[in-house]
Write a protein that holds these residues in place. Structure first.
Motif: not given
Length: 127
Positions: A1-7
């Motif tokens: 599953q694609v996961q995107l995590v911003e910071s």
């Protein structure tokens, strides 16, 4: 599953700079375009910038052209948004996004073109 995590979001004075990052996982990062959108309270989600799979082509909203720069590092599975000369009207939650299939560049600025979204990072610019 694609996961995107911003910071990288935060509080900055007008005229200042921030660099946002979006780390991706779950599939071959380098095969797909990436984009940044933002949403201010009470407003619709707005296109900010996009970059094609290789990083060779970039696209910007008129409101950020000349101030923001999108880039990507396919070895690190990360896309960046360098934001300079920030204005109070740049205040919003910034989300990165990527599609699930081929996307023509003419569709890069449409939120409905994207299937995967990060949770967002808050950017607040004080006057």
């Amino acid at each position: 599953q694609v996961q995107l995590v911003e910071s990288g979001g935060g509080l900055v004075q007008a005229g200042g700079s921030l660099r946002l990052s979006c780390a991706a996982s779950g599939r071959t990062f380098s095969s797909y375009p990436m984009a940044w959108f933002r949403q201010a309270p009470g407003k619709e989600r707005e296109f900010v910038a996009a970059i094609n799979w290789s990083g060779g082509s970039t696209y910007y909203a008129d409101s950020v052209k000349g101030r923001f720069t999108i880039s990507r590092d396919n070895d690190k599975n990360t896309v960046y948004l360098q934001m300079n000369s920030l204005k109070p009207e740049d205040t919003a939650v910034y989300h990165c996004a990527t599609p699930d299939q081929f996307l023509p560049s003419s569709h890069y600025d449409r939120a409905r073109s994207y299937d995967y979204w990060g949770q967002g990072t808050q950017v607040t610019v004080s006057s």
